[in-house]
Design a protein around this motif. Structure first.
Motif, short mmCIF file in Angstrom:
data_model
loop_
_atom_site.label_atom_id
_atom_site.label_comp_id
_atom_site.label_asym_id
_atom_site.label_seq_id
_atom_site.Cartn_x
_atom_site.Cartn_y
_atom_site.Cartn_z
N TRP A 62 1.02 -1.26 0.18
CA TRP A 62 0.05 0.03 0.03
C TRP A 62 0.81 1.05 0.09
N GLY A 63 2.03 1.18 0.66
CA GLY A 63 2.66 2.44 0.78
C GLY A 63 3.29 2.79 -0.77
N GLY A 64 3.67 1.59 -1.37
CA GLY A 64 4.42 1.78 -2.66
C GLY A 64 3.24 2.15 -3.60
N LEU A 65 2.02 1.75 -3.74
CA LEU A 65 0.86 2.08 -4.69
C LEU A 65 0.36 3.30 -4.37
N LEU A 66 0.39 3.86 -2.94
CA LEU A 66 0.05 5.28 -2.65
C LEU A 66 1.21 6.15 -3.26
N LEU A 67 2.33 5.93 -2.86
CA LEU A 67 3.52 6.65 -3.43
C LEU A 67 3.30 6.81 -4.92
N SER A 68 3.12 5.68 -5.69
CA SER A 68 3.26 5.86 -7.01
C SER A 68 1.88 6.55 -7.49
N ASP A 69 0.74 6.39 -6.90
CA ASP A 69 -0.52 7.27 -7.14
C ASP A 69 -0.02 8.74 -6.84
N LEU A 70 0.56 9.09 -6.01
CA LEU A 70 1.12 10.45 -5.90
C LEU A 70 1.72 11.04 -6.93
N TYR A 71 2.81 10.16 -7.19
CA TYR A 71 3.79 10.70 -8.17
C TYR A 71 3.06 10.99 -9.62
N PHE A 72 1.87 9.77 -9.67
CA PHE A 72 1.25 9.79 -11.17
C PHE A 72 0.26 11.10 -11.14
N TYR A 73 -0.61 10.96 -10.19
CA TYR A 73 -1.89 11.88 -10.47
C TYR A 73 -1.78 13.25 -9.85
N ARG A 74 -0.89 13.41 -8.65
CA ARG A 74 -0.76 14.53 -8.18
C ARG A 74 0.52 15.55 -8.78
N LEU A 75 1.58 14.64 -8.95
CA LEU A 75 2.88 15.30 -9.30
C LEU A 75 3.26 15.35 -10.68
N ARG A 76 2.50 14.41 -11.42
CA ARG A 76 2.54 14.05 -12.88
C ARG A 76 4.21 13.69 -13.19
N ASP A 77 4.89 12.96 -12.44
CA ASP A 77 6.16 12.75 -12.55
C ASP A 77 6.30 11.16 -12.93
N TYR A 78 5.96 10.71 -14.28
CA TYR A 78 5.66 9.47 -14.48
C TYR A 78 6.87 8.61 -14.57
N ASP A 79 8.12 9.30 -14.62
CA ASP A 79 9.25 8.09 -14.30
C ASP A 79 9.36 7.82 -13.05
N ARG A 80 9.15 8.46 -12.13
CA ARG A 80 9.13 8.03 -10.53
C ARG A 80 8.03 7.43 -10.53
N ALA A 81 6.73 7.72 -10.88
CA ALA A 81 5.51 6.50 -10.58
C ALA A 81 5.97 5.12 -11.36
N LEU A 82 6.26 5.18 -12.38
CA LEU A 82 6.67 4.03 -12.94
C LEU A 82 7.84 3.26 -12.34
N LYS A 83 8.91 3.89 -11.84
CA LYS A 83 9.69 3.21 -11.00
C LYS A 83 9.26 2.55 -9.74
N GLU A 84 8.33 3.41 -8.88
CA GLU A 84 7.63 2.90 -7.71
C GLU A 84 6.80 1.65 -8.22
N VAL A 85 6.08 1.67 -9.09
CA VAL A 85 5.13 0.34 -9.29
C VAL A 85 5.70 -0.62 -9.75
N GLU A 86 6.96 -0.32 -10.25
CA GLU A 86 7.96 -1.62 -10.60
C GLU A 86 8.55 -2.17 -9.37
N ARG A 87 8.78 -1.35 -8.45
CA ARG A 87 9.27 -1.75 -6.95
C ARG A 87 8.26 -2.67 -6.42
N VAL A 88 7.14 -1.97 -6.30
CA VAL A 88 5.96 -3.03 -5.73
C VAL A 88 5.84 -4.23 -6.36
N GLU A 89 5.87 -4.15 -7.72
CA GLU A 89 5.60 -5.41 -8.71
C GLU A 89 6.69 -6.31 -8.14
N LYS A 90 7.80 -6.15 -7.75
CA LYS A 90 8.85 -6.95 -7.55
C LYS A 90 8.41 -7.76 -5.99
N THR A 91 7.46 -7.36 -5.40
CA THR A 91 7.17 -7.79 -4.00
C THR A 91 5.93 -8.63 -3.82
#
Length: 191
Positions: A62-91
Motif C-alpha cells: 500500500w505504501g508503494g501504490l500510494l506513493l506511485s499514485d502520488l507521483y502519477f496523479y498529483r505530481l505528474r512525475d511519470y518516471d518516478r511513478a513507474l519506478k515505484e510501481v515496478e518496485r511494488v511489482e517485485k514484492t
C-alpha cells in the motif's frame, strides 16, 4: 461534524484506491494507520509529507501504490511513478489479485508516458478483455483500440473491429474494442 466529513472523505479515498483496477478481489483497506496520515497530507496538498509517510510505511504494497499514485496523479512525475510501481511489482506474486492491481497501474503510467506498445502488453497480461479484436501490434500503422463507450456512442453508429474511423482528419483502422470496464478513463479512451 468536521471529523465525520473528514472520515467520510478518507473512507471514499481508501475505497477508491483500487477501484480503477478491473476485477480486483482483495479487500480494499489501508493496513497501516500512518498511511491515513499520508492520505490526509495529500488531500491538504502537503505532498512532501505524504511522500515521506508512504515511503516509510512498513506496508510496502500500500505504501508503494500510494506513493506511485502520488507521483502519477498529483505530481505528474511519470518516471518516478513507474519506478515505484515496478518496485511494488517485485514484492507481489505474479498470479495474485495484488499483481493484477499493480500491473493495471503500470499500464496506465506507460500509456501516459506514450509507451503504448508496452502498455498494451501489460493490459493484455492483466486480462483487459477484448470482446472484439485484440491490442494493436508495434508494427501496425494507424491501428487503434477503442474503449467501449467510444465504440458504441461517439460516432453515431456502433463501430466494429475492422471499421475505419476518422479522428482529427486522420483515418484509423479499429483492431480491438475493449469490454466495458465501468470507469470513464477506460471506457472513453482511444489507444
Amino acid at each position: 461534524m468536521r471529523r465525520i466529513a473528514t472520515l467520510a472523505v478518507l473512507s471514499v479515498l481508501t475505497a477508491g484506491i483500487t477501484s480503477c483496477a478491473k476485477k480486483v478481489t482483495e479487500d480494499v483497506y489501508v493496513s497501516d494507520p500512518n498511511l491515513q496520515a499520508g492520505l490526509f497530507a495529500e488531500l491538504k496538498g502537503d505532498y512532501k509529507k505524504a511522500e515521506e509517510v508512504f515511503r516509510s510505511s512498513p506496508d510496502k504494497y500500500w505504501g508503494g501504490l500510494l506513493l506511485s499514485d502520488l507521483y502519477f496523479y498529483r505530481l505528474r512525475d511519470y518516471d518516478r511513478a513507474l519506478k515505484e510501481v515496478e518496485r511494488v511489482e517485485k514484492t507481489v506474486g505474479k498470479k495474485s489479485p495484488k499483481a493484477e492491481n499493480v500491473l493495471y497501474r503500470k499500464g496506465l503510467i506507460l500509456q501516459a508516458m506514450g509507451r503504448y506498445p508496452e502498455a498494451g502488453k501489460v493490459f493484455e497480461y492483466v486480462a483487459v478483455n477484448f470482446p472484439e479484436g485484440r491490442y494493436f501490434e508495434d508494427t501496425e500503422d494507424n491501428a487503434v483500440n477503442l474503449g467501449y463507450k467510444v465504440a458504441t456512442k461517439v460516432f453515431g453508429r456502433e463501430i466494429r473491429t475492422g471499421d475505419e474511423i476518422e479522428i482529427r482528419g486522420k483515418k484509423f483502422r479499429v483492431v480491438g474494442i475493449l469490454e466495458e470496464i465501468g470507469n470513464r478513463q477506460d471506457d472513453v479512451s482511444v489507444y
